[in-house]
Design a protein around this motif. Sequence first.
Motif, PDB file in Angstrom:
ATOM      1  N   PHE A 136      -9.812   5.887  -7.910  1.00 31.07           N
ATOM      2  CA  PHE A 136     -10.279   4.560  -8.315  1.00 31.07           C
ATOM      3  C   PHE A 136     -11.698   4.621  -8.884  1.00 31.07           C
ATOM      4  O   PHE A 136     -12.018   3.895  -9.798  1.00 31.07           O
ATOM      5  CB  PHE A 136     -10.221   3.581  -7.133  1.00 31.07           C
ATOM      6  N   TRP A 189       0.829  -1.204   0.000  1.00 32.12           N
ATOM      7  CA  TRP A 189       0.000   0.000   0.000  1.00 32.12           C
ATOM      8  C   TRP A 189       0.866   1.258   0.000  1.00 32.12           C
ATOM      9  O   TRP A 189       0.415   2.321  -0.386  1.00 32.12           O
ATOM     10  CB  TRP A 189      -0.911   0.037   1.229  1.00 32.12           C
ATOM     11  N   ASN A 190       2.083   1.123   0.538  1.00 33.13           N
ATOM     12  CA  ASN A 190       2.913   2.324   0.698  1.00 33.13           C
ATOM     13  C   ASN A 190       4.266   2.231   0.009  1.00 33.13           C
ATOM     14  O   ASN A 190       5.098   3.103   0.170  1.00 33.13           O
ATOM     15  CB  ASN A 190       3.143   2.590   2.188  1.00 33.13           C
ATOM     16  N   GLN A 196      -8.942   1.454 -12.381  1.00 36.12           N
ATOM     17  CA  GLN A 196      -8.516   0.189 -11.784  1.00 36.12           C
ATOM     18  C   GLN A 196      -8.812  -0.926 -12.769  1.00 36.12           C
ATOM     19  O   GLN A 196      -9.946  -1.091 -13.199  1.00 36.12           O
ATOM     20  CB  GLN A 196      -9.237  -0.062 -10.450  1.00 36.12           C
ATOM     21  N   PHE A 241      -0.079   3.058  -7.100  1.00 33.86           N
ATOM     22  CA  PHE A 241      -0.871   4.248  -6.763  1.00 33.86           C
ATOM     23  C   PHE A 241      -0.316   5.040  -5.579  1.00 33.86           C
ATOM     24  O   PHE A 241      -0.974   5.952  -5.100  1.00 33.86           O
ATOM     25  CB  PHE A 241      -2.323   3.834  -6.464  1.00 33.86           C
ATOM     26  N   VAL A 242       0.874   4.685  -5.114  1.00 29.90           N
ATOM     27  CA  VAL A 242       1.326   5.298  -3.857  1.00 29.90           C
ATOM     28  C   VAL A 242       1.646   6.786  -4.003  1.00 29.90           C
ATOM     29  O   VAL A 242       1.731   7.488  -3.007  1.00 29.90           O
ATOM     30  CB  VAL A 242       2.540   4.567  -3.234  1.00 29.90           C
ATOM     31  N   ASN A 243       1.786   7.300  -5.229  1.00 28.18           N
ATOM     32  CA  ASN A 243       2.003   8.744  -5.365  1.00 28.18           C
ATOM     33  C   ASN A 243       0.699   9.513  -5.543  1.00 28.18           C
ATOM     34  O   ASN A 243       0.716  10.732  -5.692  1.00 28.18           O
ATOM     35  CB  ASN A 243       2.920   9.032  -6.553  1.00 28.18           C
ATOM     36  N   ASP A 244      -0.415   8.813  -5.548  1.00 26.74           N
ATOM     37  CA  ASP A 244      -1.699   9.473  -5.817  1.00 26.74           C
ATOM     38  C   ASP A 244      -2.213  10.185  -4.570  1.00 26.74           C
ATOM     39  O   ASP A 244      -2.704   9.545  -3.637  1.00 26.74           O
ATOM     40  CB  ASP A 244      -2.742   8.462  -6.307  1.00 26.74           C
ATOM     41  N   TRP A 245      -2.135  11.512  -4.582  1.00 24.77           N
ATOM     42  CA  TRP A 245      -2.575  12.270  -3.410  1.00 24.77           C
ATOM     43  C   TRP A 245      -4.095  12.419  -3.357  1.00 24.77           C
ATOM     44  O   TRP A 245      -4.642  12.828  -2.344  1.00 24.77           O
ATOM     45  CB  TRP A 245      -1.885  13.631  -3.324  1.00 24.77           C
ATOM     46  N   ARG A 246      -4.794  12.114  -4.455  1.00 26.25           N
ATOM     47  CA  ARG A 246      -6.252  11.955  -4.400  1.00 26.25           C
ATOM     48  C   ARG A 246      -6.568  10.668  -5.130  1.00 26.25           C
ATOM     49  O   ARG A 246      -6.340  10.579  -6.328  1.00 26.25           O
ATOM     50  CB  ARG A 246      -6.980  13.104  -5.113  1.00 26.25           C
ATOM     51  N   GLN A 247      -7.054   9.693  -4.384  1.00 28.25           N
ATOM     52  CA  GLN A 247      -7.323   8.427  -5.047  1.00 28.25           C
ATOM     53  C   GLN A 247      -8.418   8.623  -6.105  1.00 28.25           C
ATOM     54  O   GLN A 247      -9.386   9.345  -5.884  1.00 28.25           O
ATOM     55  CB  GLN A 247      -7.714   7.376  -4.016  1.00 28.25           C
ATOM     56  N   SER A 254      -4.311  -3.959 -11.957  1.00 24.70           N
ATOM     57  CA  SER A 254      -3.783  -2.871 -11.123  1.00 24.70           C
ATOM     58  C   SER A 254      -3.378  -3.402  -9.750  1.00 24.70           C
ATOM     59  O   SER A 254      -4.095  -4.209  -9.165  1.00 24.70           O
ATOM     60  CB  SER A 254      -4.835  -1.786 -10.924  1.00 24.70           C
ATOM     61  N   THR A 255      -2.252  -2.928  -9.241  1.00 25.06           N
ATOM     62  CA  THR A 255      -1.817  -3.329  -7.899  1.00 25.06           C
ATOM     63  C   THR A 255      -1.604  -2.080  -7.049  1.00 25.06           C
ATOM     64  O   THR A 255      -1.340  -0.995  -7.583  1.00 25.06           O
ATOM     65  CB  THR A 255      -0.509  -4.141  -7.970  1.00 25.06           C
ATOM     66  N   PRO A 256      -1.731  -2.197  -5.707  1.00 24.59           N
ATOM     67  CA  PRO A 256      -1.643  -1.018  -4.836  1.00 24.59           C
ATOM     68  C   PRO A 256      -0.348  -0.223  -5.047  1.00 24.59           C
ATOM     69  O   PRO A 256      -0.357   1.010  -4.961  1.00 24.59           O
ATOM     70  CB  PRO A 256      -1.693  -1.620  -3.432  1.00 24.59           C
TER      71      PRO A 256
END
Lengths: 466, 189
Positions: free
Chosen positions: B115, B38-39, B81, B107-113, B102-104
Motif C-alpha cells: 500500500f 479482508w480475507n 491504493q 489484495f487478499v493474494n498479496d503476500w507483501r502488502q 481500492s477495496t480490501p
Amino acid sequence: MAASTTDMAASASAPVVHTDTSAKCFIVGAICYMVVAGMFALVIASKFVWPEFLGSVQYFTYGRMRPVHVNGVLFGWLLAADMGLAFFLVPRLCGVKLWSEKLGVATWFLWNVIILSAVVTLLGGYQKGLEYADLPTWVSVLVVIAWVMFGINIFGTIATRKYQQMYVSTWYIMGTILWTAFVYLTGNFATLLPGVTGVNQANLTWMYTHNAVGLIFTPIGLAIAYYFIPRSSNSPLYSHKLSMIGFWSLAFVYVWTGAHHMIHGPISQWLQTISIVFSVMLLIPVWAVVYNFIATMKGEWHQLSDNVSLKFLMSGTIFYLLTCFQGPMQSLRSVNAITSKTDWIPGHAHMAVLGAFSFFAMAGVYHVIPRVFKTSLHSDAVANWSFWLFLIGGLSMFTALWLGGFWQGLLWNNPSIPFIDTVVWLRPVWIVRLLSGVLVFSGMVLFLYNILATVVGAKRHAAAQA
Amino acid sequence: MLGKTDSNATWFIVAALGLFFIGGLLTTVAPPLLDKSWNTAFVNHDPSKGMTGELKPYTEQENRGYAIYIREGCKYCHTQQVRTLEADTVRSGWKGVKAPVSTPDEFVNDWRQTFGTKRTGPDLARVGGKYNKQWHKAHFNNPRDLVPGSIMPPFPWIANNPQELDDLVAYLQTRGRAKDWRPDGDYEK
C-alpha cells in the motif's frame, strides 16, 4: 513522595561504583552509526535532486538505500544510544550495579552483528518488504535475542534495587522493554504467519510501525528526558502525579491508533474512525509530559545559555510537542486528504525521530560521556556548534518539507494538474532539504568528533597519571 | 490501584501489559474476524450487482516480478491504493473513466502488502494495462527518456535482463485488474 532524581542519585553515588562498560560501548558505537546513517541520508536526498546519482549500480539504488538509512537511524543510532543511556541510568536510579556488565557487552557485540548484517542484506536486495520491519527474518531473530538479553539485564537490575519506589524513568524503560517485545513480534513475525495477507498484513505492519515510534522511541526517549531534565537543571521534577497520568494514558491510548496511517485507504471505515478518536486522545499524555517538563524548568531557564544538554532537552521538548500536535491533526480526515503520502510525512517523521528523540538522546550523551569516562567534555564550543547545526538544519528541513508537502497535497487534489508537473515543481523543496541535510550532517560529525576526542583525551589523561 | 505500580514491579508489569493488550488485541485480532472482506477474494460476475471481475491467484512469473518489486523497494516511492478521494479516482483513471476505489478484497493474494506511505511517483494500484511492455522497458532503462523531469531511478539491470523485465512487467500488469473497470477491455499488454 516525589523523590527527585537528584536526591536518589546523590545518595546512590556514595557506596556503589559503576563500571559502565556496557553504557560506554553502546553510546560510542551508536554515534558512529549515526554518522554512517547520515551519509546514507545525504545520498538519498541527493537522488531527489540528481536521480542518476549512483543510479546504475543496483546496490546503491534509492529503494535499497532508503531502508538502510531508516533502519540505521532507528536501530544503529537511536535505539542503541537509548539502550546505552538506560545502562547508565537504571543502575543509578536503583542504587545498585548493573546486573551484568558481561551480558551488556555481549548484547553490544550481537548488536553490531545485527547492524552490519542489516547493511549487507538490505543493499543486497534481501529486504523483507515491510516498512520499519525491512530486515530479513533471520536478522529480526537476532534482534529479538538481543532485546531479551537487554531486558534480562535491566529487569535483573531493577529486581535487586535498593530503593523500593521506582522513579518515572524506570517505569518508562520497563514499559519500553515489555511493549517493544510484543510490538516487534507483531510487525516482524505475526505479519508473516500463513494466511496473513493484504489489508490484514498492512494492519499488523501499522500496529508495529506506528508503535515503534509510540511505544519504543517515545517511552525510552521520555525516560531519558525525565531523568536528565531535573538532573541537568538541578531542580526536582514538578509533579509525580502528572508523570503518572502521562505514563498510564500513553500505555492505554497509543496502541489503538495504527490504522490512522490508512485513512481514506482500503481498510474498514470503523477502524479508521477508532484510530482517529484515539489519535486525538493522544493529546492527553503529551500535554501531561510537556507540562511537567516545562514546569520543572520554571525559574531555571537562564541555565539554558551555558548548558548544552539543557538546550537539546528543551528544544527536543518543543519538537515533541509539535510532532504530537501534528499527529492527531494529520489523522483528521480533512487534513489527511491533503498531507497524507506527501513530503509533509517525512517532515513529520524527522521532527519526531531527529528533532525530539535524537535530541533527548544527544542531551543524555553529552551529560553521560564525561561522567563515565571521568573527565570533562573535550570542547563546549564544539558542542554548541553541533547543537546549532542540528537545530537550524533540522528546522529548515522540517519547514521545507511541511510547506512543500502541503502545497504538493493541494496540487494533487486538483487532478487537472499532471502528476509530473508536481514532481518538477517540488525540486526547490528537495534542494533545500538536501542543504539542510548537509547542516545536520555537519552537526553529526562535530558531535562524533567531540565525543571521540573526549574519550581519547580521558584515556591519555589516565595513561599519563599511571 | 495504579498507585501500587510505583513500588511493585510485578504490579507494574501486569498493568502495563494489561492496558496495552486491550487496544493491541482489539485492533489487530478482531478486525479481520469482523470484516470478512479482508480475507475474501473479490469476485462478481453479475453486472447488476456492480462492477464485475475476479481476483486471480498470482502465476509463478507474476510472483517473481512481485519479488523484484519488493527487492528494489519500489514501494518507497509508489503507493498502491485508490483512496476514497475524488482526485485519486481521476488520477488513476483512463480516458475520462474514473478508476474504482481500492477495496480490501482486491489484495487478499498479496503476500507483501504494497500500500505504501509516500507518493514520490504516481499511485500504481490501477497501472495494470496502462502501458505495454516496450514502454516499461524504455522506462526502466531511463525514465527521463519518456517522462522529462522524472526523478524515478533508472533500473538498467532489470531493463537489460529479459527474464526479470518480463517478470516485473507481468506483475505490474496485474495491478488493479481484479475489477474490470475499463470499458471494452481496453488494456495494454
